[in-house]
Design an enzyme around this catalytic site. Structure first.
Site, PDB file in Angstrom:
ATOM      1  N   TYR A   8      19.484   0.262   7.587  1.00  0.00           N
ATOM      2  CA  TYR A   8      19.701  -0.236   6.219  1.00  0.00           C
ATOM      3  C   TYR A   8      20.764  -1.328   6.212  1.00  0.00           C
ATOM      4  O   TYR A   8      20.638  -2.335   5.505  1.00  0.00           O
ATOM      5  CB  TYR A   8      20.141   0.894   5.299  1.00  0.00           C
ATOM      6  CG  TYR A   8      19.053   1.856   4.878  1.00  0.00           C
ATOM      7  CD1 TYR A   8      17.706   1.531   4.967  1.00  0.00           C
ATOM      8  CD2 TYR A   8      19.382   3.112   4.383  1.00  0.00           C
ATOM      9  CE1 TYR A   8      16.726   2.429   4.577  1.00  0.00           C
ATOM     10  CE2 TYR A   8      18.408   4.015   3.987  1.00  0.00           C
ATOM     11  CZ  TYR A   8      17.082   3.674   4.089  1.00  0.00           C
ATOM     12  OH  TYR A   8      16.115   4.569   3.686  1.00  0.00           O
ATOM     13  N   MET A  36       6.847   9.062   4.657  1.00  0.00           N
ATOM     14  CA  MET A  36       7.793   9.884   3.903  1.00  0.00           C
ATOM     15  C   MET A  36       7.254  10.075   2.485  1.00  0.00           C
ATOM     16  O   MET A  36       7.374   9.195   1.650  1.00  0.00           O
ATOM     17  CB  MET A  36       9.174   9.216   3.861  1.00  0.00           C
ATOM     18  CG  MET A  36       9.784   8.983   5.228  1.00  0.00           C
ATOM     19  SD  MET A  36      11.553   8.597   5.168  1.00  0.00           S
ATOM     20  CE  MET A  36      11.567   7.143   4.140  1.00  0.00           C
ATOM     21  N   LYS A  60      20.391   7.109   2.975  1.00  0.00           N
ATOM     22  CA  LYS A  60      20.970   7.120   4.321  1.00  0.00           C
ATOM     23  C   LYS A  60      22.068   6.071   4.435  1.00  0.00           C
ATOM     24  O   LYS A  60      22.833   6.082   5.393  1.00  0.00           O
ATOM     25  CB  LYS A  60      19.877   6.918   5.367  1.00  0.00           C
ATOM     26  CG  LYS A  60      18.998   8.143   5.580  1.00  0.00           C
ATOM     27  CD  LYS A  60      18.077   8.010   6.771  1.00  0.00           C
ATOM     28  CE  LYS A  60      17.001   6.970   6.572  1.00  0.00           C
ATOM     29  NZ  LYS A  60      16.061   7.314   5.484  1.00  0.00           N
ATOM     30  N   ARG A  92      -0.184  -4.940   6.677  1.00  0.00           N
ATOM     31  CA  ARG A  92      -0.860  -5.170   7.957  1.00  0.00           C
ATOM     32  C   ARG A  92      -2.372  -5.106   7.804  1.00  0.00           C
ATOM     33  O   ARG A  92      -3.109  -5.829   8.460  1.00  0.00           O
ATOM     34  CB  ARG A  92      -0.408  -4.142   8.993  1.00  0.00           C
ATOM     35  CG  ARG A  92       0.948  -4.423   9.603  1.00  0.00           C
ATOM     36  CD  ARG A  92       1.182  -3.569  10.837  1.00  0.00           C
ATOM     37  NE  ARG A  92       1.132  -2.146  10.522  1.00  0.00           N
ATOM     38  CZ  ARG A  92       2.202  -1.410  10.239  1.00  0.00           C
ATOM     39  NH1 ARG A  92       3.391  -1.975  10.226  1.00  0.00           N
ATOM     40  NH2 ARG A  92       2.088  -0.132   9.976  1.00  0.00           N
ATOM     41  N   THR A 103       0.815  -1.215   0.000  1.00  0.00           N
ATOM     42  CA  THR A 103       0.000   0.000   0.000  1.00  0.00           C
ATOM     43  C   THR A 103       0.850   1.268   0.000  1.00  0.00           C
ATOM     44  O   THR A 103       0.306   2.371  -0.018  1.00  0.00           O
ATOM     45  CB  THR A 103      -0.934   0.015   1.220  1.00  0.00           C
ATOM     46  OG1 THR A 103      -0.149  -0.020   2.416  1.00  0.00           O
ATOM     47  CG2 THR A 103      -1.892  -1.177   1.193  1.00  0.00           C
TER      48      THR A 103
END
Length: 369
Positions: free
Chosen positions: A160, A195, A128, A49, A26
């Protein structure tokens, strides 16, 4: 596992995956990957979920990545040519990010381990990897731009890195191939995401227009003037599916950006013009959206009522903190795409066209007026 240098090759296995699982179906990237797979004729499953999907031809799978037993039950007996991991959960500390997000990859791949159920796993991470985690973002020495995949890991704990290590260990155990896709800021379509610069700027512009405010650049002088790049969610989906079917794309980490560069001082006035707004560029210092848009929830609900918008909850459209972080960086952020190109992935996107295509999608879906 290491990121080795590769030579230019042609795509020798062009057949798309026949069965795929999109984890985080999603989300901004998950929706794009699922849509791409369906268009390629792939039987596509979307894990979330909520147990919902945004595409009618994606088969929903309801499971929580923090629940090993639930994952095992939901995925029992399933086999997939491609598993695309596009989900993550933001926690308050990097230690918690590592525990939750590294654990999510470990739990998922453990659930898929019995019987060699997976051929290829594609993991989405981000820049990142080069810039450091939220708690040490851009601090100390960071690699020179443009960022290249062969750079060593930074000396900070980073979720990460934890996700990569879980992926590498599971690949060694179960014999599947893998790819890691390090995207920059993703432009795409979704709501309810942590984000989402695209939806955030669209919401900001819509509130500016409704409230008679100028469209003020919220970030740093460096971001206003420096070259930068972004990642179209559709391009990321294309690279993930390419890696799954292409030997040169496997057991490698790749940067993922549109292939063009731009300056915000060039794009910002064009965004303002699209929304018919007066605009202001950088002046004296950052003017964060979290400050400028504080308390605008009621104004958004009123705007949503007057224009019959699909989402009256501003927090499900705009993530002020994330856009402030991206546009407030005081360092240049540009990625190198040569490794991907040498491997045979040469797709690009026009960032300006991507921006306005997605803005129109949000308008057509009545997310913005």
């Amino acid at each position: 596992m290491t990121n080795t240098e590769i030579s230019p090759v042609s795509e020798t296995h062009p057949t798309p995956p026949r069965r795929a699982l999109v984890v985080g179906a999603t989300g901004i990237v998950g929706q794009a990957v699922a849509r791409r797979l369906v268009e390629d004729g792939c039987q596509t499953y979307g894990l979330s979920r909520s147990g919902t999907t945004a595409h009618p031809d994606v088969h929903p799978v309801q499971a929580d990545l923090s629940d090993p037993d639930g994952l095992a039950a939901a995925l029992a007996g399933q086999t997939f040519d491609l598993v695309a991991i596009t989900a993550w959960t933001r926690m308050d500390t990097e230690a918690e990010n590592i525990r939750v997000n590294g654990g999510a990859v470990r739990n998922l791949l453990a659930a898929l381990s019995p019987g060699g159920a997976v051929r290829h796993v594609a993991l989405m991470t981000g820049l990142k990897h080069y810039l450091g985690p939220f708690e040490a973002y851009g601090k100390g020495e960071v690699p020179d731009t443009p960022f290249r995949e062969e750079e060593e890991r930074l000396p900070y704990p980073n979720f990460y890195y934890a996700q990569e290590d879980e992926l590498f260990a599971a690949a060694e155990r179960d014999g599947f191939t893998w790819s890691v896709h390090r995207s920059h800021t993703v432009l795409g379509y979704a709501t309810g995401n942590a984000m989402n610069m695209m939806a955030t700027l669209c919401a900001y512009a819509s509130l500016c227009r409704d409230q008679g405010l100028p469209f003020v650049f919220p970030g740093s002088e460096t971001q206003w003037n420096s070259l930068t790049d972004v990642t179209d969610a559709g391009l990321l989906a294309e690279q993930m599916t390419w890696a799954a079917r292409t030997p040169a794309g496997q057991d490698q980490a790749f940067n993922t950006a549109n292939g063009d560069v731009f300056r915000w001082r060039w794009l910002w006035p064009q965004v303002a013009a699209w929304f018919d707004l007066d605009w202001e560029g950088w002046s004296d210092g950052p003017r964060p959206l979290e400050v400028a848009m504080d308390g605008m929830e009621a104004a958004w609900r009123d705007l949503a009522t007057r224009h019959d918008l699909a989402e009256p909850d501003l927090t499900r459209v705009a993530s002020w903190w994330h856009t402030d972080a991206d546009l407030g960086r005081d360092i240049e952020v540009v990625t190198d795409m040569n490794k991907s190109r040498a491997a045979g992935f040469t797709a690009t996107r026009d960032t300006r066209a991507s921006f306005f295509d997605y803005a129109q999608q949000y308008r057509d879906a009545r997310v913005i007026p």
